[in-house]
Design an enzyme around this catalytic site. Structure first.
Site, mmCIF file in Angstrom:
data_model
loop_
_atom_site.group_PDB
_atom_site.id
_atom_site.type_symbol
_atom_site.label_atom_id
_atom_site.label_comp_id
_atom_site.label_asym_id
_atom_site.label_seq_id
_atom_site.Cartn_x
_atom_site.Cartn_y
_atom_site.Cartn_z
ATOM 1 N N TRP A 102 -31.046 -65.634 3.307
ATOM 2 C CA TRP A 102 -30.515 -65.048 4.633
ATOM 3 C C TRP A 102 -31.264 -63.585 4.770
ATOM 4 O O TRP A 102 -31.291 -63.285 5.765
ATOM 5 C CB TRP A 102 -29.173 -65.420 5.018
ATOM 6 N N ASP A 172 -23.990 -59.412 7.956
ATOM 7 C CA ASP A 172 -24.044 -60.781 8.331
ATOM 8 C C ASP A 172 -22.996 -61.584 7.624
ATOM 9 O O ASP A 172 -23.168 -61.605 6.505
ATOM 10 C CB ASP A 172 -25.458 -61.250 8.114
ATOM 11 N N LYS A 196 -19.689 -72.373 10.430
ATOM 12 C CA LYS A 196 -19.130 -72.489 8.950
ATOM 13 C C LYS A 196 -17.747 -72.414 8.790
ATOM 14 O O LYS A 196 -17.002 -73.050 8.209
ATOM 15 C CB LYS A 196 -20.003 -71.481 8.181
#
Length: 361
Positions: A102, A172, A196
């Site tokens: 990511w 993030d 999530k």
């Protein structure tokens, strides 16, 4: 209904109590005669839902008053482009810590709009650790410093907040937000997809320090300007109303569980159960992540004999332990154990792992 334990990396398991409440309110929210999915986002009913969601998130994370809480669409992916457009002037340099998939995706997108300096990378060891902060090669006047606090694929998690060194720190936090306390005041911005640890896919949250707003590039599209959302209470356009509603219920659920500190204690216990099964297997299972940087949210592991992978997954599914196949880029297995995964699920997986190792080892 068959009880299963869903170890999906996202969209991920939601608290059972929240799903039951969504079910009960599906056709009639609080006597309004309307489902949340069909009520006007400008009406008082949704206004209450949105206000409570923001207030509860502020309570959970102790968000200071000089930060805006924004509910957006597009997930973290869209914000990879929004970051440089809003916070990095043309020609400026942004600093990135590269700890995995990511981070790499964000770097690729940000590099379309700004110069990117990789202050440190763990690619030399297949993204299995967090680089020591003393080795970071920083840009003194960087527009911001960015890191991903938990890499879902590699199972690498930061156990500390990096020093910002005078530049805005942007994180993030998609896969570990609300799983442990964080000092929001140390960040310029935190952003996270909800799917999530906070709710269903389709909604993202950004927590932005107010002084960083209003500096977007002149050609930034209106819908990519954080100020558009901040000035309109997250309702410049129709927001992801149903996702915000469910996220709000998750926030209330976490508060009822004792808040973020209580969730952290549970998450440590849950992760320890599975890591113990890996470490006690005499090499039958292996976790590639450095011990100090092991994630509490995503636990990747491999079998010494890869030819047993399919048998392991089939046996797990027969025991209602679902979504354990590792990411296609790394293979193996992965157990994602976000806040809503109960300890019983982690124990059931560990018991099966022990059983499988004894049978096949």
């Amino acid at each position: 209904m068959t009880q299963v334990f869903n170890f999906s990396s996202g969209p991920a398991v939601l608290p059972h109590e929240v799903l039951l409440q969504v079910q009960a309110e599906m056709l009639d929210w609080h006597g309004s005669g309307m489902s949340v999915m069909e009520m006007s986002h400008r009406g008082p009913e949704f206004g209450q839902i949105l206000a409570e969601a923001e207030a509860d998130l502020r309570t959970l994370m102790a968000i200071p008053d000089n930060y805006k809480v924004l509910f957006l669409q597009g997930g973290a992916h869209l914000q990879f482009a929004m970051l440089p457009l809003n916070f990095a002037p043309v020609g400026s340099t942004v600093d990135f810590v590269n700890t995995g998939h990511w981070s790499k995706v964000a770097i690729k997108e940000v590099s379309r709009y700004a110069n990117v300096n990789i202050v440190a990378s763990s690619e030399d060891k297949n993204f299995s650790y967090v680089p020591d902060e003393s080795t970071w090669q920083r840009t003194p006047d960087a527009a911001f410093l960015h890191y991903c606090s938990n890499e879902t694929i590699g199972g690498v998690e930061f156990n500390h907040i990096p020093q910002a060194n005078g530049v805005p720190l942007i994180c993030d936090m998609s896969s570990n937000i609300l799983s442990r306390p964080v000092d929001v005041s140390q960040f310029g911005m935190i952003y996270a997809g909800a799917q999530k640890n906070m709710g269903p896919s389709g909604v993202a949250v950004s927590i932005v320090r107010s002084d960083l707003l209003g500096k977007a590039r002149s050609d930034t599209p209106t819908m990519l300007n954080y100020k558009s959302y901040a000035d309109n209470g997250s309702m410049y356009n129709t927001p992801p109303s149903f996702g915000i509603y469910v996220a709000g219920l998750v926030y209330k659920h976490v508060l009822q569980q004792g808040g973020v500190a209580a969730m952290e204690a549970k998450n440590i216990e849950k992760a320890n159960v599975i890591y113990a099964a890996i470490d006690a297997s005499n090499g039958f299972y292996h976790c590639p992540t450095a011990l100090a940087d092991r994630s509490r949210m995503n636990i990747p592991f491999t079998l010494a004999d890869q030819q047993l992978d399919q048998a392991f997954l089939a046996g797990a599914e027969a025991r209602h332990l679902l979504q354990l196949k590792g990411h296609r880029s790394v293979g193996g297995m992965r157990a994602s154990i976000y806040n809503a995964m109960p300890l019983a699920g982690c124990q059931a997986l560990a018991d099966y792992m022990n059983e499988f190792a004894k049978m096949k080892g």
